[in-house]
Design a protein around this motif. Structure first.
Motif, PDB file in Angstrom:
ATOM      1  N   ARG A 110     -79.348  80.027-108.757  1.00 24.82           N
ATOM      2  CA  ARG A 110     -80.446  80.874-108.279  1.00 24.82           C
ATOM      3  C   ARG A 110     -80.190  82.345-108.613  1.00 24.82           C
ATOM      4  NH1 ARG A 110     -80.394  77.350-103.618  1.00 24.82           N
ATOM      5  NH2 ARG A 110     -82.310  76.093-103.566  1.00 24.82           N
ATOM      6  N   LEU A 111     -78.913  82.705-108.671  1.00 19.89           N
ATOM      7  CA  LEU A 111     -78.542  84.081-108.974  1.00 19.89           C
ATOM      8  C   LEU A 111     -78.472  84.363-110.472  1.00 19.89           C
ATOM      9  CD1 LEU A 111     -75.778  84.618-106.254  1.00 19.89           C
ATOM     10  CD2 LEU A 111     -78.118  85.510-106.233  1.00 19.89           C
ATOM     11  N   GLY A 112     -78.765  83.334-111.295  1.00 22.90           N
ATOM     12  CA  GLY A 112     -78.837  83.539-112.734  1.00 22.90           C
ATOM     13  C   GLY A 112     -77.620  83.095-113.513  1.00 22.90           C
ATOM     14  N   PHE A 113     -76.695  82.375-112.875  1.00 22.85           N
ATOM     15  CA  PHE A 113     -75.496  81.907-113.565  1.00 22.85           C
ATOM     16  C   PHE A 113     -75.643  80.424-113.911  1.00 22.85           C
ATOM     17  CE2 PHE A 113     -74.310  85.463-110.860  1.00 22.85           C
ATOM     18  CZ  PHE A 113     -73.617  86.269-111.746  1.00 22.85           C
ATOM     19  N   LYS A 114     -74.920  79.976-114.930  1.00 20.83           N
ATOM     20  CA  LYS A 114     -75.004  78.574-115.349  1.00 20.83           C
ATOM     21  C   LYS A 114     -74.408  77.634-114.305  1.00 20.83           C
ATOM     22  CE  LYS A 114     -74.824  79.644-120.290  1.00 20.83           C
ATOM     23  NZ  LYS A 114     -74.058  79.492-121.559  1.00 20.83           N
ATOM     24  N   GLY A 115     -73.434  78.129-113.562  1.00 22.28           N
ATOM     25  CA  GLY A 115     -72.791  77.324-112.539  1.00 22.28           C
ATOM     26  C   GLY A 115     -71.855  78.194-111.727  1.00 22.28           C
ATOM     27  N   TYR A 116     -71.135  77.583-110.771  1.00 20.19           N
ATOM     28  CA  TYR A 116     -70.276  78.385-109.914  1.00 20.19           C
ATOM     29  C   TYR A 116     -69.097  79.007-110.667  1.00 20.19           C
ATOM     30  CZ  TYR A 116     -68.384  80.304-105.689  1.00 20.19           C
ATOM     31  OH  TYR A 116     -67.949  81.196-104.748  1.00 20.19           O
ATOM     32  N   PRO A 117     -68.484  78.302-111.649  1.00 18.19           N
ATOM     33  CA  PRO A 117     -67.385  78.943-112.387  1.00 18.19           C
ATOM     34  C   PRO A 117     -67.788  80.265-113.036  1.00 18.19           C
ATOM     35  CG  PRO A 117     -67.361  76.593-112.788  1.00 18.19           C
ATOM     36  CD  PRO A 117     -68.624  76.877-112.027  1.00 18.19           C
ATOM     37  N   GLU A 118     -69.016  80.322-113.586  1.00 17.77           N
ATOM     38  CA  GLU A 118     -69.469  81.573-114.196  1.00 17.77           C
ATOM     39  C   GLU A 118     -69.689  82.644-113.129  1.00 17.77           C
ATOM     40  OE1 GLU A 118     -73.552  82.842-116.205  1.00 17.77           O
ATOM     41  OE2 GLU A 118     -72.363  81.563-117.556  1.00 17.77           O
ATOM     42  N   PHE A 119     -70.215  82.243-111.975  1.00 19.12           N
ATOM     43  CA  PHE A 119     -70.413  83.176-110.870  1.00 19.12           C
ATOM     44  C   PHE A 119     -69.063  83.700-110.370  1.00 19.12           C
ATOM     45  CE2 PHE A 119     -71.313  83.608-106.116  1.00 19.12           C
ATOM     46  CZ  PHE A 119     -71.782  84.909-106.238  1.00 19.12           C
ATOM     47  N   ARG A 120     -68.092  82.809-110.243  1.00 17.29           N
ATOM     48  CA  ARG A 120     -66.750  83.219-109.823  1.00 17.29           C
ATOM     49  C   ARG A 120     -66.136  84.183-110.849  1.00 17.29           C
ATOM     50  NH1 ARG A 120     -61.521  80.498-110.645  1.00 17.29           N
ATOM     51  NH2 ARG A 120     -60.032  81.207-109.058  1.00 17.29           N
ATOM     52  N   GLY A 121     -66.371  83.924-112.130  1.00 19.05           N
ATOM     53  CA  GLY A 121     -65.888  84.838-113.166  1.00 19.05           C
ATOM     54  C   GLY A 121     -66.481  86.226-113.017  1.00 19.05           C
ATOM     55  N   PHE A 122     -67.772  86.278-112.635  1.00 22.23           N
ATOM     56  CA  PHE A 122     -68.419  87.567-112.400  1.00 22.23           C
ATOM     57  C   PHE A 122     -67.767  88.290-111.230  1.00 22.23           C
ATOM     58  CE2 PHE A 122     -71.556  89.758-109.704  1.00 22.23           C
ATOM     59  CZ  PHE A 122     -71.913  90.801-110.544  1.00 22.23           C
ATOM     60  N   LEU A 123     -67.475  87.563-110.145  1.00 28.74           N
ATOM     61  CA  LEU A 123     -66.824  88.169-108.981  1.00 28.74           C
ATOM     62  C   LEU A 123     -65.438  88.701-109.348  1.00 28.74           C
ATOM     63  CD1 LEU A 123     -67.714  85.558-106.183  1.00 28.74           C
ATOM     64  CD2 LEU A 123     -68.793  87.781-106.603  1.00 28.74           C
ATOM     65  N   GLN A 124     -64.703  87.934-110.159  1.00 30.99           N
ATOM     66  CA  GLN A 124     -63.367  88.362-110.560  1.00 30.99           C
ATOM     67  C   GLN A 124     -63.420  89.581-111.471  1.00 30.99           C
ATOM     68  OE1 GLN A 124     -61.452  84.883-112.212  1.00 30.99           O
ATOM     69  NE2 GLN A 124     -60.944  84.060-110.181  1.00 30.99           N
ATOM     70  N   SER A 125     -64.396  89.592-112.360  1.00 31.51           N
ATOM     71  CA  SER A 125     -64.561  90.739-113.250  1.00 31.51           C
ATOM     72  C   SER A 125     -64.870  91.991-112.447  1.00 31.51           C
ATOM     73  CB  SER A 125     -65.677  90.472-114.259  1.00 31.51           C
ATOM     74  OG  SER A 125     -65.895  91.586-115.099  1.00 31.51           O
ATOM     75  N   SER A 126     -65.715  91.866-111.440  1.00 32.76           N
ATOM     76  CA  SER A 126     -66.040  93.004-110.583  1.00 32.76           C
ATOM     77  C   SER A 126     -64.807  93.505-109.856  1.00 32.76           C
ATOM     78  CB  SER A 126     -67.112  92.598-109.560  1.00 32.76           C
ATOM     79  OG  SER A 126     -68.303  92.211-110.197  1.00 32.76           O
ATOM     80  N   LEU A 127     -63.934  92.582-109.482  1.00 34.75           N
ATOM     81  CA  LEU A 127     -62.718  92.937-108.759  1.00 34.75           C
ATOM     82  C   LEU A 127     -61.739  93.674-109.655  1.00 34.75           C
ATOM     83  CD1 LEU A 127     -60.901  92.689-106.210  1.00 34.75           C
ATOM     84  CD2 LEU A 127     -60.122  90.501-107.126  1.00 34.75           C
ATOM     85  N   THR A 128     -61.521  93.147-110.858  1.00 31.44           N
ATOM     86  CA  THR A 128     -60.488  93.707-111.733  1.00 31.44           C
ATOM     87  C   THR A 128     -60.938  94.936-112.509  1.00 31.44           C
ATOM     88  OG1 THR A 128     -61.122  92.206-113.537  1.00 31.44           O
ATOM     89  CG2 THR A 128     -59.393  91.464-112.036  1.00 31.44           C
ATOM     90  N   GLU A 129     -62.249  95.141-112.633  1.00 31.23           N
ATOM     91  CA  GLU A 129     -62.739  96.263-113.444  1.00 31.23           C
ATOM     92  C   GLU A 129     -63.286  97.412-112.600  1.00 31.23           C
ATOM     93  OE1 GLU A 129     -65.462  94.764-116.302  1.00 31.23           O
ATOM     94  OE2 GLU A 129     -64.013  93.350-117.151  1.00 31.23           O
TER      95      GLU A 129
END
Length: 272
Positions: free
Chosen positions: A44-63
């Motif tokens: 619903r948030l525009g990601f292909k699945g939860y792994p991609e959403f989790r990757g977005f969260l991690q990217s936000s954290l590390t960058e």
């Protein structure tokens, strides 16, 4: 949004650092919903699945999306970066990068300004808090063995007032501070200014503010946000200063170290 979506978002918002580290099943379990709900929310948030959403969260954290004044955020960001390359390799890469930045940002003239001030002083007071208490102790130890009267103020907290009351214009205060200057360190700087003592500081390039400004200041990064915050970098700076000191003090350091070695070998005392 569904009730499951709301419960999942509440869990994510309450602890975004933990959310970046967990998979969809773990987050769903904490929210009390079916694991498939996490997948549906991610889509619903525009990601292909939860792994991609989790990757977005991690990217936000590390960058830079994380609060790097928060030790938990810093630790989580380092763990995220270590997932692909391995923990030890990640730490080593971070240390090497920080040391290379120091090579490019600190000059021999910066080191010489410190060593000259130390050479010409009556006494040297070293002060660092937190992680830098250990480095302050090591600096004072090495200076004493090199024939200089050095005091680790951090180990003299019960007599801090008495020690600072003896400061004079012939003394040097060496401060260590990263990210921000603790209030007590700022107070030490102000007393040094009142007494006319020369002040040296090794601080973060991120803008650690010490007021009044030190007479000589080395600004060096311990690592980018989300990287391992190196203790090797400030220790390397200190080692370079003490080594340079030995090169300009007409043999004082070498003579004192030789005498200390002889004393240690003949005294029968157990020393480090």
């Amino acid at each position: 949004m569904t009730d499951a979506d709301t419960r999942l978002l509440d869990v994510l918002i309450q602890d975004p650092i933990r959310a970046a580290m967990e998979n969809g099943k773990d987050v769903s379990s904490r929210a009390g919903v079916h694991p498939a709900s996490a997948v549906r929310l991610a889509r619903r948030l525009g990601f292909k699945g939860y792994p991609e959403f989790r990757g977005f969260l991690q990217s936000s954290l590390t960058e830079g999306g994380g609060d790097f004044e928060n030790p938990a955020a810093r630790m989580a960001a380092r763990l995220v970066k270590a997932e692909s390359d391995g923990l030890l390799a990640s730490v080593l890469d971070s240390e090497i990068a920080a040391l290379q930045q120091a090579r490019n940002s600190v000059s021999d003239a910066d080191i010489r300004a410190f060593s000259t001030s130390l050479r010409d002083s009556r006494r040297i007071f070293v002060f660092g808090r937190g992680h830098f208490a250990a480095l302050s102790s090591l600096i004072a130890l090495r200076l004493n063995r090199s024939g200089y009267e050095a005091v680790d103020l951090g180990s003299q907290m019960h007599q801090l007032t008495e020690m600072l009351s003896t400061l004079s214009a012939q003394d040097v205060v060496w401060l260590l501070a990263f990210r921000r200057a603790p209030p007590l360190l700022q107070e030490v700087r102000e007393i040094a200014a009142q007494r006319g003592a020369k002040t040296l500081a090794v601080t973060d390039v991120g803008g650690t503010r010490i007021d009044p400004a030190p007479h000589h200041q080395i600004l060096v990064s311990r690592g980018d946000p989300g990287e391992s915050q190196s203790l090797v970098v400030p220790m390397t700076i200190a080692n370079a200063v003490i080594l340079d000191l030995a090169s300009i003090d007409d043999g004082r350091s070498i003579k004192s170290l030789s005498e200390f070695k002889t004393f240690r070998a003949t005294s029968g005392l157990a020393t480090g």
